[in-house]
Design a protein around this motif. Structure first.
Motif, PDB file in Angstrom:
ATOM      1  N   ASP A 187      -8.856  10.695  -2.492  1.00 10.49           N
ATOM      2  CA  ASP A 187      -7.806  10.057  -3.847  1.00 10.49           C
ATOM      3  C   ASP A 187      -6.630  11.310  -4.474  1.00 10.49           C
ATOM      4  OD1 ASP A 187      -6.403   8.847  -5.307  1.00 10.49           O
ATOM      5  OD2 ASP A 187      -7.094   8.940  -6.105  1.00 10.49           O
ATOM      6  N   PHE A 218       3.831   8.024  -2.561  1.00  7.03           N
ATOM      7  CA  PHE A 218       2.497   7.589  -1.919  1.00  7.03           C
ATOM      8  C   PHE A 218       2.720   6.894  -1.001  1.00  7.03           C
ATOM      9  CE2 PHE A 218       1.811   5.962  -5.858  1.00  7.03           C
ATOM     10  CZ  PHE A 218       0.600   4.991  -5.961  1.00  7.03           C
ATOM     11  N   ASN A 278      -5.643   8.740   0.078  1.00 14.68           N
ATOM     12  CA  ASN A 278      -3.978   8.779  -0.478  1.00 14.68           C
ATOM     13  C   ASN A 278      -3.280   9.778  -0.503  1.00 14.68           C
ATOM     14  OD1 ASN A 278      -2.172   7.805  -2.858  1.00 14.68           O
ATOM     15  ND2 ASN A 278      -3.349   8.292  -4.231  1.00 14.68           N
ATOM     16  N   GLU A 287       1.409   6.066 -12.096  1.00 16.78           N
ATOM     17  CA  GLU A 287       1.430   5.245 -10.678  1.00 16.78           C
ATOM     18  C   GLU A 287       1.420   4.088 -10.692  1.00 16.78           C
ATOM     19  OE1 GLU A 287      -1.335   7.990  -7.888  1.00 16.78           O
ATOM     20  OE2 GLU A 287      -2.657   5.768  -8.045  1.00 16.78           O
ATOM     21  N   LYS A 330      -1.656   4.682   0.560  1.00 17.22           N
ATOM     22  CA  LYS A 330      -2.942   4.479   0.009  1.00 17.22           C
ATOM     23  C   LYS A 330      -3.437   3.214   1.290  1.00 17.22           C
ATOM     24  CE  LYS A 330      -4.759   4.147  -3.830  1.00 17.22           C
ATOM     25  NZ  LYS A 330      -5.344   5.076  -4.457  1.00 17.22           N
ATOM     26  N   LEU A 346       1.648   1.251  -7.332  1.00 18.83           N
ATOM     27  CA  LEU A 346       1.095   0.948  -6.250  1.00 18.83           C
ATOM     28  C   LEU A 346       1.699  -0.714  -5.567  1.00 18.83           C
ATOM     29  CD1 LEU A 346      -0.326   1.365  -3.203  1.00 18.83           C
ATOM     30  CD2 LEU A 346      -2.179   1.155  -4.234  1.00 18.83           C
ATOM     31  N   ASN A 390       0.690  -1.067  -0.605  1.00 10.94           N
ATOM     32  CA  ASN A 390       0.165   0.169   0.123  1.00 10.94           C
ATOM     33  C   ASN A 390       0.744   1.071   0.406  1.00 10.94           C
ATOM     34  OD1 ASN A 390      -2.823  -1.642   0.093  1.00 10.94           O
ATOM     35  ND2 ASN A 390      -2.138  -2.019   2.558  1.00 10.94           N
ATOM     36  N   LYS A 406      -3.781  12.474  -7.108  1.00  6.88           N
ATOM     37  CA  LYS A 406      -3.037  11.564  -9.040  1.00  6.88           C
ATOM     38  C   LYS A 406      -2.629  13.286  -9.724  1.00  6.88           C
ATOM     39  CE  LYS A 406      -6.236   8.561 -10.186  1.00  6.88           C
ATOM     40  NZ  LYS A 406      -5.226   7.181  -8.960  1.00  6.88           N
ATOM     41  N   GLN A 410     -11.266   6.193   2.459  1.00 13.17           N
ATOM     42  CA  GLN A 410      -9.844   5.782   2.226  1.00 13.17           C
ATOM     43  C   GLN A 410      -8.757   6.366   1.741  1.00 13.17           C
ATOM     44  OE1 GLN A 410      -8.733   4.028  -2.060  1.00 13.17           O
ATOM     45  NE2 GLN A 410      -8.709   1.961  -1.047  1.00 13.17           N
TER      46      GLN A 410
END
Length: 352
Positions: free
Chosen positions: A218, A135, A158, A52, A137, A54, A31, A220, A156
């Protein structure tokens, strides 16, 4: 013997240099992720690609990507050989390939399939000031029973961290991290503070509506050059009822100072009430959507994005149409908008 030792030392230094951009990914915990900015040719044209990655578990990674000048996002997975296959979420497009190292630079080779048309891709890590960020999550979940019914709470987030190894000035990095991620110095510290924020949020919000609760927040990296970085903010909230509500916005930062810049069209344009300007926007909306939109009490949205090609205006659900139509977006070129731009805006240079 001395020559041999020097050779060995140089060999290990070279290997270390060669892997420095990938080590950030190799050392991740589940994560945690890394975003890269690549640049190069897709077919015969130059593009930027925002990637991105993860880490889900050992040797398993999810990958998201966005091209400059392409509509939509690509998603897929990467295996232990650094190979991946990504599909466009909105259009019949896909590309598959792998990451590699060449002259100490991280690269990406792939083939893009656009409705049967195949384009070769050969991209290298960009030399932009901000070409990499980290980052995490993080999920927070709780359950309870109210009146015999089992309810769940899920949030949740980010959270973004700018590494100090970028080409940015340290003061700018510190300011960026203050705005984005509590001004931490590493991902472990970021995770600890993120967990505390989620716990505090739950204590404040809890199950006050006596229903299932979900929050998604989130960020980005959407666009960057040597002057600004623009982050896409995607938020979702469900507090009961038939459906939740989603919000799309942007956060814009100066890469010279790290300060957050205005993300409102009221500061970008000279006059958002100008009749000629509004007629141009309405005409452009009609050309894209026909007459399916509701223009009663029409106002220019405050929400916008920029990239290499131009500007995108975004209206949230219910602002111009029913919830079922989702977000209403309108892409416009820099040149056609130039007469309406506020020359004092720090983004005015994009419209030259």
């Amino acid at each position: 013997m001395r020559v041999f030792l020097i050779f060995i030392t140089m060999f290990f230094l070279a290997c270390s240099s060669q892997n420095k951009d990938w080590q950030a990914l190799e050392n991740l915990q589940p994560n945690e992720g890394v975003s890269y900015v690549f640049e190069g040719k897709v077919g015969s044209k130059e593009y930027d690609l925002y990637v991105e990655i993860l880490k889900i578990k050992e040797n398993v990674y999810s990958v998201g990507a966005k091209f400059s000048q392409f509509e939509g996002f690509f998603e897929g997975f990467m295996d232990e050989n650094k190979s991946f296959t990504l599909e466009n979420l909105y259009l019949p497009q896909s590309f598959q390939g792998n990451f590699y190292f060449d002259d100490d630079i991280l690269g990406l080779k792939a083939k893009l399939d656009t409705q049967g048309l195949i384009f070769d891709m050969d991209l290298k890590l960009s030399d932009k000031k901000l070409n990499q960020l980290h980052f995490i999550k993080q999920d927070f979940e709780q359950e309870t029973f109210i009146n015999g019914e089992k309810l769940s709470f899920h949030r949740q987030d980010n959270f973004i961290f700018i590494p100090y190894s970028t080409k940015l000035e340290k003061e700018a990095v510190s300011k960026l991290n203050t705005n984005l991620s509590f001004n931490v110095s590493n991902l472990q510290e970021l995770r600890q503070l993120a967990q505390k924020e989620q716990e505090d949020f739950f204590k404040e919000q809890g199950f006050s509506n006596e229903s299932n609760v979900e929050f998604i927040n989130d960020h980005k990296l959407y666009f960057s050059d040597d002057k600004i970085a623009l982050f896409l903010v995607n938020q979702y909230e469900y507090l009961g009822g038939n459906h939740g509500l989603s919000f799309i916005g942007s956060r814009i930062f100066s890469l010279e100072s790290g300060e957050e810049l205005s993300n409102s069209t009221k500061d970008l344009f000279k006059d958002t009430q100008d009749e000629i300007f509004l007629e141009f926007i309405l005409r452009s909306l009609d050309e894209k959507y026909g007459y399916d939109l509701n223009y009663d009490n029409f106002e220019l949205t405050p929400t916008f994005f920029v990239d290499e090609e131009g500007l995108e205006l975004v209206w949230q659900p219910y602002e111009l149409a029913s919830y079922a139509m989702g977000h209403i977006n309108l892409r416009l070129g820099f040149k056609e908008l130039k007469p309406f731009i506020n020359e004092k805006s720090p983004l005015a240079y994009l419209f030259e």
